[in-house]
Scaffold this motif. Sequence first.
Motif, mmCIF file in Angstrom:
data_model
loop_
_atom_site.group_PDB
_atom_site.id
_atom_site.type_symbol
_atom_site.label_atom_id
_atom_site.label_comp_id
_atom_site.label_asym_id
_atom_site.label_seq_id
_atom_site.Cartn_x
_atom_site.Cartn_y
_atom_site.Cartn_z
ATOM 1 N N ASP A 187 -70.630 0.544 -15.747
ATOM 2 C CA ASP A 187 -69.923 -0.550 -14.873
ATOM 3 C C ASP A 187 -71.031 -0.889 -13.819
ATOM 4 O O ASP A 187 -71.097 -2.060 -13.355
ATOM 5 N N VAL A 188 -71.584 0.177 -13.381
ATOM 6 C CA VAL A 188 -72.631 -0.072 -12.254
ATOM 7 C C VAL A 188 -73.471 -1.037 -12.592
ATOM 8 O O VAL A 188 -73.904 -2.168 -12.006
ATOM 9 N N PHE A 189 -74.409 -0.674 -13.786
ATOM 10 C CA PHE A 189 -75.374 -1.843 -14.146
ATOM 11 C C PHE A 189 -74.906 -2.950 -14.888
ATOM 12 O O PHE A 189 -75.696 -3.928 -14.729
ATOM 13 N N GLY A 220 -89.266 -1.525 -4.885
ATOM 14 C CA GLY A 220 -89.065 -0.109 -4.306
ATOM 15 C C GLY A 220 -87.682 -0.071 -3.775
ATOM 16 O O GLY A 220 -87.237 1.254 -3.227
ATOM 17 N N THR A 221 -86.870 -1.026 -3.566
ATOM 18 C CA THR A 221 -85.597 -0.877 -2.868
ATOM 19 C C THR A 221 -84.391 -0.651 -4.179
ATOM 20 O O THR A 221 -83.057 -1.031 -3.658
ATOM 21 N N GLU A 222 -85.010 -1.130 -5.405
ATOM 22 C CA GLU A 222 -83.760 -1.074 -6.323
ATOM 23 C C GLU A 222 -82.825 0.154 -6.538
ATOM 24 O O GLU A 222 -81.742 -0.097 -6.718
ATOM 25 N N LEU A 223 -83.540 1.319 -6.236
ATOM 26 C CA LEU A 223 -82.652 2.470 -6.527
ATOM 27 C C LEU A 223 -81.449 2.420 -5.372
ATOM 28 O O LEU A 223 -80.394 2.581 -5.303
ATOM 29 N N ALA A 224 -82.091 2.249 -4.145
ATOM 30 C CA ALA A 224 -80.760 2.103 -2.970
ATOM 31 C C ALA A 224 -79.891 1.069 -3.439
ATOM 32 O O ALA A 224 -78.917 1.409 -3.043
ATOM 33 N N TRP A 225 -80.294 0.105 -3.716
ATOM 34 C CA TRP A 225 -79.471 -1.170 -4.211
ATOM 35 C C TRP A 225 -78.346 -0.547 -5.027
ATOM 36 O O TRP A 225 -77.178 -0.832 -5.205
ATOM 37 N N LEU A 226 -78.793 -0.046 -6.178
ATOM 38 C CA LEU A 226 -78.092 0.552 -7.220
ATOM 39 C C LEU A 226 -77.054 1.322 -6.769
ATOM 40 O O LEU A 226 -76.021 1.269 -7.060
ATOM 41 N N LEU A 227 -77.530 2.460 -5.915
ATOM 42 C CA LEU A 227 -76.633 3.211 -5.567
ATOM 43 C C LEU A 227 -75.731 2.782 -4.502
ATOM 44 O O LEU A 227 -74.389 3.334 -4.447
ATOM 45 N N ARG A 228 -75.777 1.644 -3.941
ATOM 46 C CA ARG A 228 -74.962 0.949 -3.058
ATOM 47 C C ARG A 228 -73.797 0.348 -4.073
ATOM 48 O O ARG A 228 -72.607 0.518 -3.808
ATOM 49 N N ILE A 229 -74.285 -0.184 -4.871
ATOM 50 C CA ILE A 229 -72.946 -0.509 -6.090
ATOM 51 C C ILE A 229 -72.480 0.388 -6.654
ATOM 52 O O ILE A 229 -71.119 0.397 -6.769
ATOM 53 N N ALA A 230 -73.079 1.603 -6.978
ATOM 54 C CA ALA A 230 -72.534 2.974 -7.500
ATOM 55 C C ALA A 230 -71.401 3.439 -6.465
ATOM 56 O O ALA A 230 -70.251 3.881 -6.923
ATOM 57 N N ARG A 231 -71.716 3.401 -5.368
ATOM 58 C CA ARG A 231 -70.954 3.966 -4.149
ATOM 59 C C ARG A 231 -69.595 3.213 -4.088
ATOM 60 O O ARG A 231 -68.433 3.609 -4.099
ATOM 61 N N ASN A 232 -69.646 1.901 -4.167
ATOM 62 C CA ASN A 232 -68.465 1.006 -4.094
ATOM 63 C C ASN A 232 -67.769 1.260 -5.389
ATOM 64 O O ASN A 232 -66.520 1.290 -5.312
ATOM 65 N N ALA A 233 -68.405 1.511 -6.503
ATOM 66 C CA ALA A 233 -67.744 1.664 -7.787
ATOM 67 C C ALA A 233 -66.972 2.839 -7.755
ATOM 68 O O ALA A 233 -65.691 2.810 -8.394
ATOM 69 N N VAL A 234 -67.577 3.843 -7.071
ATOM 70 C CA VAL A 234 -66.907 5.257 -6.901
ATOM 71 C C VAL A 234 -65.618 5.166 -6.223
ATOM 72 O O VAL A 234 -64.550 5.563 -6.388
ATOM 73 N N ILE A 235 -65.536 4.395 -4.960
ATOM 74 C CA ILE A 235 -64.505 4.214 -4.297
ATOM 75 C C ILE A 235 -63.344 3.463 -4.916
ATOM 76 O O ILE A 235 -62.372 3.716 -4.717
ATOM 77 N N ASP A 236 -63.982 2.427 -5.641
ATOM 78 C CA ASP A 236 -62.875 1.821 -6.401
ATOM 79 C C ASP A 236 -62.361 2.632 -7.450
ATOM 80 O O ASP A 236 -60.995 2.614 -7.854
ATOM 81 N N ALA A 282 -69.459 -8.842 -19.660
ATOM 82 C CA ALA A 282 -68.348 -9.779 -19.531
ATOM 83 C C ALA A 282 -67.167 -9.363 -18.853
ATOM 84 O O ALA A 282 -66.302 -10.136 -18.251
ATOM 85 N N ASP A 283 -66.788 -7.873 -18.797
ATOM 86 C CA ASP A 283 -65.744 -7.426 -18.342
ATOM 87 C C ASP A 283 -65.748 -7.070 -16.901
ATOM 88 O O ASP A 283 -64.630 -6.802 -16.366
ATOM 89 N N VAL A 284 -66.738 -6.898 -16.562
ATOM 90 C CA VAL A 284 -67.018 -6.347 -15.112
ATOM 91 C C VAL A 284 -67.033 -7.499 -14.049
ATOM 92 O O VAL A 284 -67.698 -8.532 -14.150
ATOM 93 N N ASP A 285 -66.226 -7.383 -13.146
ATOM 94 C CA ASP A 285 -66.162 -8.172 -11.654
ATOM 95 C C ASP A 285 -67.384 -8.006 -10.887
ATOM 96 O O ASP A 285 -67.438 -7.021 -10.399
ATOM 97 N N ALA A 286 -68.252 -8.826 -11.067
ATOM 98 C CA ALA A 286 -69.573 -8.403 -10.347
ATOM 99 C C ALA A 286 -69.159 -8.104 -8.745
ATOM 100 O O ALA A 286 -69.675 -7.376 -8.009
ATOM 101 N N GLU A 287 -68.399 -9.066 -8.112
ATOM 102 C CA GLU A 287 -67.952 -8.955 -6.881
ATOM 103 C C GLU A 287 -67.545 -7.919 -6.324
ATOM 104 O O GLU A 287 -67.438 -7.557 -4.971
ATOM 105 N N SER A 288 -66.822 -7.175 -7.151
ATOM 106 C CA SER A 288 -65.724 -6.220 -6.891
ATOM 107 C C SER A 288 -66.841 -4.971 -6.344
ATOM 108 O O SER A 288 -66.287 -3.962 -5.623
ATOM 109 N N CYS A 289 -67.999 -4.547 -7.004
ATOM 110 C CA CYS A 289 -68.977 -3.721 -6.707
ATOM 111 C C CYS A 289 -70.227 -4.078 -5.875
ATOM 112 O O CYS A 289 -70.687 -3.131 -5.678
ATOM 113 N N ALA A 290 -70.446 -5.213 -5.830
ATOM 114 C CA ALA A 290 -71.715 -5.599 -5.594
ATOM 115 C C ALA A 290 -71.830 -5.483 -3.843
ATOM 116 O O ALA A 290 -71.050 -5.749 -3.169
ATOM 117 N N PRO A 291 -73.067 -4.879 -3.486
ATOM 118 C CA PRO A 291 -73.061 -4.473 -2.089
ATOM 119 C C PRO A 291 -73.380 -5.974 -1.143
ATOM 120 O O PRO A 291 -73.753 -6.834 -1.846
#
Lengths: 176, 177
Positions: free
Chosen positions: A45-47, A62-78, B30-39
């Motif tokens: 889901d993160v990717f 060079g900032t891709e990993l931190a950006w991906l992990l910010r998405i991952a952190r939000n996904a974990v909270i959800d 297609a299933d993932v809501d991008a704005e729900s996780c996007a920083p």
Amino acid sequence: MTATDLTEAPAPPFEQVYRDHAPRVFRYCLSQVSNRGDAEDLAADVFAAAFHAFATARLTPGTELAWLLRIARNAVIDHRRKHTRRSALLARFFGGESEADPKANVEGEVVMRDEVRRALAAMAHLSDKDRTVIGLRIAAGLPYAEVAEVLGLTEHAATMACKRALARLQRHMGEP
Amino acid sequence: MGRIDENTLTAAFAEVEAPPGLDRWRERIADVDAESCAPETPENDDTVVPFPTNRDLRPRRYRRGSMTAVAAAAAVIGLGGLVVTTQLFSDAPSGDPTMIIDGPDRTDTSGVPPTTRTTDPLRKPSTPPTQAGGPSTPRGTNETPAAAGGDGIANPVREPGWPAMPGDPTAANTGDH
């Protein structure tokens, strides 16, 4: 290559970002949910979310990993929020029987060393904040500066948070 | 069981490989809501939209209480109209108040029985109009309270004195001389 060249260098395509950082993102997810299946779904889901946001993210190299992990952190909270709600519903309708606690289910089918299993088992006793810090620092292997960037802290605060969380983790790992 | 230091733990985690099933992220696009996780992007935080100086372009403030006020006013007007209509079209007039005649010069419409009003001994009782020093005082109203065998109260209740009426007992028809 000068710093200017590095800044103006074009961002790598998303497929390259995925290949470079998929293991670290998966390890971070595994450290947060302690369940192989959930970690795999979470990382996927993160990717998928990162793919949507990649074109407009304007990342510097060079900032891709931190950006991906910010998405991952939000996904974990959800994920935790949904899991808590689902567990409460199951406990309500099935007389206290809930899903297997993902914090307690450590093993899965992932080949991992005994130290990792013990660490994941001990992380079940930590708070969500400590788990996040340990996941970023130990599982994903981020330096303190990038941990601070992901968490929105100063580097000093992130360093102190990492050391305290690690001390608590080691205390739990030392218990029989 | 000894403690594991940070480097050992980091090295142990680094050996964990991503499973091949992770490639399924492509199927989930297609299933993932991008704005729900996007920083949140910091560029958006720097964008400050100035408040328009033209009053017509400003967002209108939402008045939350307007509907409540209108509903309350409608309810008040409706209830008032109902009461007025009921009073206008009702057949039966309102009943007269109960009148209690206490004496020739006294009426009372309060509905309180007269006997309950004589409990105050200091209250001056009502007296009918009398003719001072009239020739006929058949009930001895000119007697003082002490002479009449009163109980010594400062203001005793006195019997009213009525003027002479035809047929009253007098010396002419009773034979008393």
